[in-house]
Each structure stands twice: as C-alpha cells, then as structure tokens.
Design a protein around this motif. Structure first.
Motif, PDB file in Angstrom:
ATOM      1  N   THR A  32       0.841  -1.206   0.000  1.00  0.00           N
ATOM      2  CA  THR A  32       0.000   0.000   0.000  1.00  0.00           C
ATOM      3  C   THR A  32       0.875   1.255   0.000  1.00  0.00           C
ATOM      4  O   THR A  32       0.540   2.257  -0.633  1.00  0.00           O
ATOM      5  N   ARG A  37       2.735   6.017  -2.776  1.00  0.00           N
ATOM      6  CA  ARG A  37       3.840   6.867  -3.259  1.00  0.00           C
ATOM      7  C   ARG A  37       3.700   7.141  -4.762  1.00  0.00           C
ATOM      8  O   ARG A  37       3.974   8.241  -5.231  1.00  0.00           O
ATOM      9  N   MET A  54       1.250  11.055   5.023  1.00  0.00           N
ATOM     10  CA  MET A  54       2.517  10.320   4.888  1.00  0.00           C
ATOM     11  C   MET A  54       3.693  11.166   5.354  1.00  0.00           C
ATOM     12  O   MET A  54       4.592  10.679   6.029  1.00  0.00           O
ATOM     13  N   GLU A  58       1.788   9.668   9.799  1.00  0.00           N
ATOM     14  CA  GLU A  58       0.485   9.199  10.284  1.00  0.00           C
ATOM     15  C   GLU A  58      -0.124   8.244   9.268  1.00  0.00           C
ATOM     16  O   GLU A  58       0.174   8.315   8.066  1.00  0.00           O
ATOM     17  N   LEU A  60      -3.169   7.013   6.890  1.00  0.00           N
ATOM     18  CA  LEU A  60      -4.317   7.620   6.224  1.00  0.00           C
ATOM     19  C   LEU A  60      -5.589   7.095   6.883  1.00  0.00           C
ATOM     20  O   LEU A  60      -5.598   5.976   7.389  1.00  0.00           O
ATOM     21  N   GLY A  87       2.048  -3.844   4.273  1.00  0.00           N
ATOM     22  CA  GLY A  87       1.592  -2.510   4.690  1.00  0.00           C
ATOM     23  C   GLY A  87       0.089  -2.420   4.876  1.00  0.00           C
ATOM     24  O   GLY A  87      -0.433  -1.362   5.235  1.00  0.00           O
ATOM     25  N   ARG A  90      -3.116  -2.332   8.681  1.00  0.00           N
ATOM     26  CA  ARG A  90      -2.268  -1.549   9.581  1.00  0.00           C
ATOM     27  C   ARG A  90      -2.933  -1.344  10.946  1.00  0.00           C
ATOM     28  O   ARG A  90      -2.325  -0.783  11.842  1.00  0.00           O
ATOM     29  N   GLN A  94      -8.855  -2.384   9.845  1.00  0.00           N
ATOM     30  CA  GLN A  94      -8.473  -2.799   8.483  1.00  0.00           C
ATOM     31  C   GLN A  94      -8.411  -4.327   8.385  1.00  0.00           C
ATOM     32  O   GLN A  94      -8.784  -4.915   7.366  1.00  0.00           O
ATOM     33  N   ARG A 146       6.445   7.366  13.050  1.00  0.00           N
ATOM     34  CA  ARG A 146       5.966   6.149  12.371  1.00  0.00           C
ATOM     35  C   ARG A 146       6.127   4.933  13.272  1.00  0.00           C
ATOM     36  O   ARG A 146       5.283   4.041  13.271  1.00  0.00           O
TER      37      ARG A 146
HETATM   38  P1  AMP Z   1       4.874   2.098   4.186  1.00  0.00           P
HETATM   39  O1  AMP Z   1       5.712   2.208   2.960  1.00  0.00           O
HETATM   40  O2  AMP Z   1       4.077   0.808   4.233  1.00  0.00           O
HETATM   41  O3  AMP Z   1       5.642   2.326   5.458  1.00  0.00           O
HETATM   42  O4  AMP Z   1       3.778   3.251   4.099  1.00  0.00           O
HETATM   43  C1  AMP Z   1       4.153   4.619   4.023  1.00  0.00           C
HETATM   44  C2  AMP Z   1       3.014   5.494   4.514  1.00  0.00           C
HETATM   45  O5  AMP Z   1       1.843   5.276   3.705  1.00  0.00           O
HETATM   46  C3  AMP Z   1       2.561   5.215   5.928  1.00  0.00           C
HETATM   47  O6  AMP Z   1       3.351   5.903   6.886  1.00  0.00           O
HETATM   48  C4  AMP Z   1       1.122   5.737   5.887  1.00  0.00           C
HETATM   49  O7  AMP Z   1       1.090   7.152   5.920  1.00  0.00           O
HETATM   50  C5  AMP Z   1       0.663   5.322   4.499  1.00  0.00           C
HETATM   51  N1  AMP Z   1       0.041   3.971   4.516  1.00  0.00           N
HETATM   52  C6  AMP Z   1       0.518   2.838   3.911  1.00  0.00           C
HETATM   53  N2  AMP Z   1      -0.307   1.803   4.111  1.00  0.00           N
HETATM   54  C7  AMP Z   1      -1.333   2.271   4.871  1.00  0.00           C
HETATM   55  C8  AMP Z   1      -2.499   1.671   5.429  1.00  0.00           C
HETATM   56  N3  AMP Z   1      -2.773   0.367   5.253  1.00  0.00           N
HETATM   57  N4  AMP Z   1      -3.330   2.457   6.154  1.00  0.00           N
HETATM   58  C9  AMP Z   1      -3.068   3.770   6.339  1.00  0.00           C
HETATM   59  N5  AMP Z   1      -1.983   4.382   5.867  1.00  0.00           N
HETATM   60  C10 AMP Z   1      -1.111   3.657   5.121  1.00  0.00           C
END
Ligand code: AMP
Length: 188
Positions: A32, A37, A54, A58, A60, A87, A90, A94, A146
């Motif tokens: 995700t 990104r 991001m 935090e 989403l 990801g 979380r 979810q 994070r």
């Molecule tokens: P990651 O690369 O998985 O660490 O995700 C980077 C950022 O994307 C996180 O810090 C969140 O802001 C957002 N994000 C990724 N996956 C989720 C999710 N399942 N629920 C909420 N926010 C997410």
C-alpha cells in the motif's frame, strides 16, 4: 495458491523481503505504501490527500485505503496467482475489513508473517535508508512518529492473528539472505 500478510515495523525489511519472496513465488507484491507513493508522484486526488498524512508519519484514514485494497485484490493477477500484502492491514479495523472482503470475493490467506527487529535497530536502519532512497518520510522526527504509530495501531494485530493460529514470527535482525531463507522455509 499462496496468500500472505506481512507485518513488521518500518525498517524491519518487510518491503524488501516481501518483494524477494513474491518474485520467487511468482505472485504480486502488493504494498500500500508503494501504491500511495505512486499516487503522490502522479498528483492524483488520492495522492494529494495521502501526502499530508505520509509526510507526518500518520496513517491515512481507513476510508481512503479500503477501496484501493478492494480494487487491487480484485485484479486478475491477484485473483489468479495469490499475493503478498505489505503494509495492509495496519490496524484492527483494516484487518476486520480484509476478512470480510476476502469472504466476499472468495479468497483467504495462509499465513501472517511478523518480521521482528528491536526498536533501537529500526531507527538506525531507517536513517540509513533515508540517505540512500531520499524518502520524504524518512527524517528522524517522522521516523520516530511512524514507529509510535506502528506500536499503537499495528502491533495489536499480532494478537488478532495469534488468536487465529496463523501468525509466524521471524527474526529480522539478521543478514538479508538468512531472513529470506527462513521465509521461504515457512512458505514452501
Ligand atoms: P509504508 O511504505 O508501508 O511504510 O507506508 C508509508 C506510509 O503510507 C505510511 O506511513 C502511511 O502514511 C501510508 N500507509 C501505507 N499503508 C497504509 C495503510 N494500510 N493504512 C493507512 N496508511 C497507510
């Protein structure tokens, strides 16, 4: 058909390992974070909203994530081959959504793999990654946030999956290849 959920704090090596294992199993790696990104880069409506969260470390709101997951898991490659989810989920809401969604679309998962790395090692790894990848959410303040968010919202998922008897914990504080080897032994 292999379907796996990867858990692990930021910096645990979850994304790298998920990518390697997905390739060796010939299944999609669904991250995700990577999807978001890409949306940020393309400045889509979702990407513009996502960036604000991001950049602060935090999560989403679930409402922005759930449709995205439903759409991705319904695509032909995921339906036909399986997946590794990285990801998502979380938080417990979810995870409950995912269980309902999978029942609805006739899928299930085999294992939930938690890649564990001690907290002090995570910060060092993330700061190191920041110098290599230049991710805007890899500054020290955001990294610390994070990690707190992970502890508060995502760690409770280990109980959720432990109760179902499908959680496997893997020591991620080892050479990359050793961790990969352990993961392959769990899946094959
Ligand atoms: P990651 O690369 O998985 O660490 O995700 C980077 C950022 O994307 C996180 O810090 C969140 O802001 C957002 N994000 C990724 N996956 C989720 C999710 N399942 N629920 C909420 N926010 C997410």
């Amino acid at each position: 058909m292999t379907r796996l959920i990867f858990l692990g704090a930021p910096g645990a090596g979850k994304g790298t390992q998920a990518q390697i294992l997905a390739e060796s199993c010939g299944i999609p790696h669904i991250s995700t974070g990577d999807i978001l990104r890409a949306q940020v880069k393309e400045q889509t409506e979702l990407g513009i909203k996502a960036k604000a969260y991001m950049d602060k470390g935090e999560l989403l709101p679930d409402s922005l994530i759930l449709d995205m997951i439903r759409a991705r898991l319904s695509q032909a490659d995921a339906v036909n081959a399986g997946w590794i989810l990285d990801g998502f989920p979380r938080n417990v809401a979810q995870a409950e959504f995912l269980d309902r969604l999978l029942t609805e679309i006739g899928q299930s998962y085999d294992l939930v793999i938690d890649i564990h790395v001690p907290q002090d090692r995570l910060v060092a790894r993330l700061l190191n990654r920041a110098t290599i990848q230049n991710r805007p959410d890899d500054t020290e303040d955001v990294i610390r946030r994070r990690l707190v968010v992970y502890d508060e919202q995502t760690v409770p998922l280990t109980d959720y999956y432990q109760h179902k008897g499908i959680l496997r914990s893997v020591d991620g504080d080892r050479e990359l290849a050793e961790v990969t080897h352990h993961l392959e032994s769990l899946v094959n």
